[in-house]
Every structure is written in structure tokens, then in C-alpha cells.
Scaffold this motif. Structure first.
Motif, PDB file in Angstrom:
ATOM      1  N   GLU A 191       1.005  -1.250  -0.148  1.00 32.86           N
ATOM      2  CA  GLU A 191       0.053  -0.029  -0.054  1.00 32.86           C
ATOM      3  C   GLU A 191       0.838   1.169  -0.136  1.00 32.86           C
ATOM      4  O   GLU A 191       1.902   1.124   0.529  1.00 32.86           O
ATOM      5  CB  GLU A 191      -0.962   0.268   1.281  1.00 32.86           C
TER       6      GLU A 191
ATOM      7  N   CYS B  93      -2.968  -0.093  -4.000  1.00 35.55           N
ATOM      8  CA  CYS B  93      -2.204  -1.120  -3.404  1.00 35.55           C
ATOM      9  C   CYS B  93      -1.649  -1.946  -4.634  1.00 35.55           C
ATOM     10  O   CYS B  93      -2.549  -2.278  -5.286  1.00 35.55           O
ATOM     11  CB  CYS B  93      -3.213  -1.992  -2.692  1.00 35.55           C
TER      12      CYS B  93
ATOM     13  N   TRP C 197     -10.059  -3.870   1.158  1.00 36.90           N
ATOM     14  CA  TRP C 197      -9.468  -2.661   2.208  1.00 36.90           C
ATOM     15  C   TRP C 197     -10.341  -2.956   3.374  1.00 36.90           C
ATOM     16  O   TRP C 197     -11.223  -3.092   3.782  1.00 36.90           O
ATOM     17  CB  TRP C 197      -9.706  -1.157   1.636  1.00 36.90           C
TER      18      TRP C 197
ATOM     19  N   TYR D 113      -4.824   1.563   7.272  1.00 36.55           N
ATOM     20  CA  TYR D 113      -5.380   1.095   6.053  1.00 36.55           C
ATOM     21  C   TYR D 113      -4.559  -0.166   5.296  1.00 36.55           C
ATOM     22  O   TYR D 113      -3.358   0.173   5.291  1.00 36.55           O
ATOM     23  CB  TYR D 113      -5.918   2.045   4.926  1.00 36.55           C
TER      24      TYR D 113
ATOM     25  N   CYS E 131      -4.545  -3.504   2.712  1.00 34.46           N
ATOM     26  CA  CYS E 131      -4.786  -4.035   1.629  1.00 34.46           C
ATOM     27  C   CYS E 131      -4.914  -5.545   1.724  1.00 34.46           C
ATOM     28  O   CYS E 131      -3.889  -6.128   2.394  1.00 34.46           O
ATOM     29  CB  CYS E 131      -3.922  -3.531   0.331  1.00 34.46           C
TER      30      CYS E 131
END
Length: 123
Positions: A6, A22, A34, A91, A93
Motif C-alpha cells: 500500500e 495497493c 481494504w 489502512y 490491503c
């Protein structure tokens, strides 16, 4: 061997519209998603995509976030609009060797993970 990387994380004010890419290598694409995790919270499914069922979103981001994939470059994207402070999180992936299905939002089903990218939203 599958690698997910990412990027695009940033710090900004509410209302911003960053896009998280990503990059996926070595992956034969089925379900990609995600997730996000804020301090003290569990890992939350944000959005997922596959060619059989299309896109799926958590209620908290529906209408604001868009997941998409560039099948040629093998890059998964998360377009984030109208950011809120509660969107602040790491966050991630994720990818799996099966279609998304109704349990797309459950992190244990995903086999492959990126290292994460931080998004911080201030009010």
C-alpha cells in the motif's frame, strides 16, 4: 509469492479526498479488499471487490469511498472522499484465493496482507 504494497497514506483535514493504491504482485485476482484499524479497535472491513459480485462496502463508508482495480497494472485503489476524523486508521490491503461472498468483511478469511498505510484526519 504474493506481495501487496500500500501507499498514499497521509494526514489532512476533514473533507479531503486521498486515493490509496495497493500494488499486487504474484496474485491471481479473486477477492481483494481494504481494511482499517484504529488504535484500540479491531480490524474493520471497509470495501471489497471481485469480478463475480462486484463491489461491497461497509455502511460507514458507503457513498464516500470507492474501491476499484486496474486489472492491467494489478493495482487496487481506494478513493476516499469527504473524509471524517473517524476515518483515521491504519489502512490495509488484503487479498484471498476465493470470491468475496457474504463474509468479505471478515479479516481472518484473507490470506494475503499488505503492511498498511496510515490515514489521519483532523477536524
Amino acid at each position: 509469492q504474493v506481495h501487496l504494497v500500500e501507499s498514499g497514506g497521509n494526514s489532512g483535514q476533514a473533507g479531503g479526498s486521498p486515493r490509496l493504491p495497493c500494488s499486487a504482485s504474484g496474485y491471481r485476482r479473486y477477492c481483494m479488499g481494504w481494511f482499517r484499524q484504529a488504535p484500540g479497535n479491531g480490524r474493520e472491513g471497509v470495501a471489497a471487490i471481485d469480478t463475480s459480485a462486484g463491489t461491497r462496502y461497509a455502511d460507514s463508508v458507503k457513498g464516500r469511498f470507492t474501491i476499484s482495480v486496474d486489472g492491467i497494472k494489478n493495482i487496487l485503489y481506494l478513493q476516499m472522499n469527504s473524509l471524517k476524523p473517524e476515518d483515521t486508521a491504519m489502512y490495509y490491503c488484503a487479498a484471498d484465493d476465493a470470491w468475496c461472498g457474504s463474509n468479505w468483511h471478515l479479516s481472518p478469511r484473507y490470506r494475503y496482507w499488505g503492511q498498511g498505510t496510515q490515514v489521519t484526519v483532523s477536524s
